[in-house]
Scaffold this active site. Structure first.
Site, PDB file in Angstrom:
ATOM      1  N   HIS A 154      -9.719  -3.960   9.579  1.00 32.84           N
ATOM      2  CA  HIS A 154      -9.652  -3.730   8.135  1.00 32.84           C
ATOM      3  C   HIS A 154     -10.099  -4.955   7.344  1.00 32.84           C
ATOM      4  O   HIS A 154     -10.448  -4.832   6.165  1.00 32.84           O
ATOM      5  CB  HIS A 154      -8.226  -3.385   7.703  1.00 32.84           C
ATOM      6  N   GLU A 207      -2.512  -4.029   6.891  1.00 37.84           N
ATOM      7  CA  GLU A 207      -3.591  -5.014   6.987  1.00 37.84           C
ATOM      8  C   GLU A 207      -3.631  -6.054   5.875  1.00 37.84           C
ATOM      9  O   GLU A 207      -4.714  -6.581   5.580  1.00 37.84           O
ATOM     10  CB  GLU A 207      -4.924  -4.256   6.995  1.00 37.84           C
ATOM     11  N   GLU A 225       0.853  -1.187   0.000  1.00 40.39           N
ATOM     12  CA  GLU A 225       0.000   0.000   0.000  1.00 40.39           C
ATOM     13  C   GLU A 225       0.888   1.235   0.000  1.00 40.39           C
ATOM     14  O   GLU A 225       1.862   1.255   0.755  1.00 40.39           O
ATOM     15  CB  GLU A 225      -0.913   0.036   1.229  1.00 40.39           C
ATOM     16  N   GLU A 268      -5.830  -3.031  12.442  1.00 43.02           N
ATOM     17  CA  GLU A 268      -5.485  -3.823  11.245  1.00 43.02           C
ATOM     18  C   GLU A 268      -6.428  -5.015  11.116  1.00 43.02           C
ATOM     19  O   GLU A 268      -6.830  -5.376  10.010  1.00 43.02           O
ATOM     20  CB  GLU A 268      -4.021  -4.282  11.288  1.00 43.02           C
TER      21      GLU A 268
END
Ligand code: BES
Ligand code: ZN
Length: 877
Positions: A308, A271, A128, A305
């Protein structure tokens, strides 16, 4: 990586992808000198695309070294594709086919900590937002969701553990003796949720039985030396799993959930589906090495996390302008969780302090942007307090407008409508609208308009008519690119407090607390049958992320502090009072007048310390004067020295006036029980250590007390607090030196404890701070390659040691500018976070203003500035 003229990406330019990737098959051949990545993508044209003849353009960073390309097994000649700096274009393709590429990448040379890189002896990934394109060629955008299979091949001795997302479906030995594991993730996901880890890791295992009776294997992978620091994260994980079932009806979906701890990580944690990767600082905890604050941070991040998995992974973002869809909502969820696990009001106050200090400052600065930005140059610059914290406040407002039951219906509808999809913030709001029947049209402005709204309130009591009138006036300052804003829908929770401390009935139903929705620029609310002039308690629980002003007298604030039925507002009344006292002191300091603390503040603090019925955690919060950072945020012009001096003076006056009560409180709170990181003990320790902070201002008492505490502490919370107290006390410098040495000896092998040791010294407000920083940069506990260490030393110095960083010679700025240039080449994200310390130069008086600007200009003049820095520097100059 380097870009001379970075492109701006606009939300309005969003187009659906021209191709979809149904399956992604990856093979990672991990060698010391490189990693060979073979990727087979089963692609087809997207029927929804308007450009059915478009070529396939795969993203791929410049460090991805292309070996060959095949379409359905047929090798392409060099005229069959075109490689540019950031992409691979294939012009002629069947409407559906398998595109296979082989590339070489060099993880050991990757210092940016995006893509595939090394952390100590491990291989790990961070994809990410756009890191997957540094691993292989791909449609690296969150609306392309694919089923992933990954085969990892590596040397068995060095990398006995090979992990990726989902389930291990095969493993074995290659002909050359190396081993492999094949992972398959049955859930479609965007590439940013891909992860792999390879290394010599140990693990702690546990299990969790879901509501529907499935048994989930839980594993935390760490280096062997850290096996004794996993219990808290494991407990937090199980609590989070249970909580999400109970509160949101969300159950975990895979057969196992893995967490891996790595030392080198740009953020707190990530996550990735079924394989969360954590910064060691966000997962490891042990009473001997970890402070209470760090224990609580671990609990919150593990939960975040994990949450998520639904808010982000099962339902993901269509594009990065929707980042708050997952982050704002998930921060809201983790805040609710932490509130339930600990004290709700304490958590709320801490979050509001954080928001007011840092998000408000962001909203008023050159990088101000809405919760849903409409453009960016570098997406990594938009993982901001606005997207996260203000985004969470916006969700909280929706919850409060809908009520518990309807909000839960709305989240159920959102998850069921969009499971497996990549969606927008609009979809979230629509689901909430659908279940509630509310029209949230005006409310949506919270996502679109930047800046912190201001609400001015005036009141009028008519003793004859027995009516009480509140007049509200809202406005929002201009922010970059946005002027003349429309009025927001602002929910104001309020009550009217009578002379006896009770809340008055506000309407014929007898409600004693109400939510008023402001929708107009000015609005009046009339209450009838009000028998006496009340004190208004406004914005209870901080019901909207605004600045609210009401002309309270000190007596009214004292009345609210003593009586308000809303715990948040009891605390906030004290803050308003302290703030006005501080304001006066700062003015006195600027005018070179003699400083004098109002006796009223001392009386209030006296009363607080005498009231043993108060929850220690709350008392602790009420005894905090606004921080220097908060005073900076509230100031029109930041006079660093005057603010520092005024605050120190106020603290010393309080300590002198209330010496015996402070000492009595300190002694009363001595803990008899064994250490546990639980709310009630944490509150007591926090109070005792704050009191120690005050006592340090009394030379005859403080140093001895802190030295004793340092030597007798049985946990890091008390030990670090004592060390911090000694280091910051001019009269305790001998002890401070001894304590620093003792600490260093004891924790030399404990990386996270040594980071704390760096941080305590970095924030030392004694003179010559910069010299100490420079000396510490030579210490073996420091390395510029490790983001945690950069944050502990340079980050802490620049953001939390204002009196030294902002010295009038400008040497702090010069130092930071040099570090940023060095980090520009090493780690763009870390560099970009550090530069924030210079961007608000307009709020400083001369000479600082010009000196900060000079430092920024020097950075701007660098040729090969990464776009992370280019964007922030150019927007703030
Ligand atoms: N998805 C983010 C991690 C991330 C952020 C990856 C930016 C890449 C770029 C993760 O869920 C996150 O938000 N982590 C926070 C902690 C959280 C408790 C707010 C972090 O890392 O600070
Ligand atoms: Zn997150």
């Amino acid at each position: 990586m380097k870009d001379v003229t970075p492109q701006t990406v606009y939300l309005k330019d969003y187009r659906v992808p021209d191709f979809l990737i149904d399956n992604t098959d990856l093979v990672f051949d991990l060698r010391e000198e490189h990693c060979r990545v073979t990727s087979s993508l089963r692609i087809r044209r997207n029927p929804d695309s308007a450009t059915q003849l478009a070529p396939l353009v795969l993203d791929g960073g410049c460090a991805v070294d292309l070996q060959w390309v095949e379409i359905d097994g047929r090798r392409l000649g060099s005229d069959g594709y075109a490689r540019s700096e950031n992409s691979l274009t294939i012009a002629e393709l069947p409407d559906s086919c398998v595109v296979t590429t082989e590339v070489l990448i060099k993880p050991h040379l990757n210092t940016s900590m995006m893509g595939l890189y090394r952390s100590r002896t491990l291989y790990c990934t961070q994809c990410e937002a756009e890191g997957f394109r540094d691993i292989t060629f791909y449609l690296d955008r969150p609306d392309v969701m694919s089923e992933f299979t990954a085969k990892l091949i590596a040397d068995r001795q060095r990398y006995p553990v090979l992990l990726s997302n989902g389930n291990a479906i095969d493993q074995g030995t290659m002909e050359d003796g190396r081993h492999f594991v094949v992972w398959h993730d049955p859930f479609k996901k965007p590439a940013y949720l891909f992860a792999l880890v390879a290394g010599d890791l140990s693990s702690v295992e546990d299990s969790f039985v879901t509501l529907s009776g499935r048994e989930i294997k839980l594993q935390i992978f760490v280096e062997e030396k850290d096996l004794n620091k996993c219990d808290h994260a494991m407990l937090s994980l199980k609590n989070a799993m249970r909580w999400d079932e109970q509160t949101y009806g969300r159950e975990y979906d895979l057969g196992r959930f893995m967490i891996v701890a790595v030392d080198d990580f740009n953020m707190g944690a990530m996550e990735n589906k079924g394989l969360n990767i954590f910064n060691t600082s966000a997962v490891l905890a042990n009473p001997d090495t970890t402070t209470d604050a760090a224990f609580q941070r671990v609990e919150g991040i593990v939960a975040h996390e994990y949450f998520h998995n639904w808010s982000g992974n099962r339902v993901t973002c269509r594009d990065w302008f929707q980042l708050s869809l997952k982050e704002g909502f998930t921060v809201y969820r983790d805040a609710q969780f932490s509130a339930d696990m600990n004290s709700a009001v304490v958590k709320r106050i801490e979050d509001v302090v954080y928001l007011r200090t840092h998000q408000f400052a962001e909203d008023a600065g050159p990088m101000s942007h809405p919760v849903q930005p409409d453009s960016y140059m570098e997406i990594n610059n938009f993982y901001t307090l606005t997207v996260y914290e203000k985004g969470a406040e916006v969700v909280a407002m929706i919850h409060n407008l809908l009520g518990d039951k309807t909000f839960r219906q709305g989240s159920d509808l959102y998850f069921s409508r969009h499971d497996g999809q990549a969606v927008t913030i609009e979809e979230f709001v629509s689901a909430m609208e659908a279940v509630s029947g509310l029209d949230l049209q005006q409310f949506r402005l919270w996502y679109k308009q930047s800046g912190t709204p201001v609400v001015e309130v005036q009141s009028n009591y008519d003793a004859q008519a027995k009516t009480y009138q509140l007049q509200f006036k809202q406005s929002c300052p201009d922010t970059p690119g946005q002027t003349h804003k429309k009025p927001f829908l602002i929910p104001i929770k309020l009550g009217l407090v009578a002379a006896d401390g009770q809340d008055l009935p506000l309407n014929s139903h007898g409600d004693r607390s109400l939510v008023i929705s402001l929708t107009e620029q000015t609005q009046t609310v009339l209450f009838e049958n009000i028998q006496q002039a009340p004190v208004p308690s406004l914005l209870r629980g901080f019901s909207a992320p605004v600045r609210l002003n009401y002309p309270y007298s000190s007596a009214q604030l004292a009345h609210l502090m003593a009586n308000d039925s809303d715990g948040f507002n009891r605390w906030d009344a004290g803050q308003t009072l302290s703030f006005s006292v501080m304001q006066r002191l700062i003015e006195e300091a600027l005018d070179q007048r003699e400083l004098e603390v109002s006796s009223q503040l001392i009386e209030v603090f006296d009363g607080l310390l005498s009231d043993h019925s108060l929850d220690p955690a709350m008392l602790n919060l009420m005894l905090q004067l606004p921080s220097e950072a908060q005073l900076h945020e509230r100031a029109d012009i930041i006079h660093v020295q005057a603010i520092h001096r005024a605050r120190q003076f106020a603290r010393r006056s309080i300590a002198q006036a209330l010496q015996s009560k402070l000492l009595e409180t300190y002694k009363r709170l001595t803990e008899q029980r064994d250490y546990a990181p639980v709310a009630d003990q944490i509150g007591r320790r926090a109070l005792r250590n704050s009191v120690l902070g005050y006592l340090m201002l009394l030379e005859e008492i403080g140093p001895e007390l802190a030295w004793q505490q340092f030597n007798s502490a049985t946990n890091m919370a008390d030990k670090a607090a004592a060390l911090n107290a000694l280091v910051n006390c001019a009269a305790a410098q001998d002890y401070a030196q001894q304590a620093l040495q003792a600490f260093e000896q004891q924790y030399a092998q404990e990386t996270l404890a040594m980071n704390l040791w760096l941080q305590i010294q970095a924030t030392n407000s004694q003179p010559n701070g910069l010299d100490r920083i420079k000396a510490l940069m030579e210490h073996s506990a420091f390395s510029i390659n490790n983001p945690n260490k950069v944050r502990s030393l340079m980050g802490a110095f620049c953001s939390s040691n204002p009196i030294n960083f902002h010295n009038p010679e400008g040497s702090g700025y010069q130092f930071l500018q040099q570090q940023i240039i060095q980090l520009n080449a090493l780690n763009p994200q870390v560099a970009a976070r550090l530069v924030t310390a210079l961007t608000r130069w307009k709020k400083f008086p001369e000479p600082n203003r010009q000196l900060m600007r000079d430092a920024l200009q020097l950075i701007a003049s660098k040729q090969d500035l990464v776009k992370d820095l280019r964007e922030i520097v150019s927007k703030s100059l």
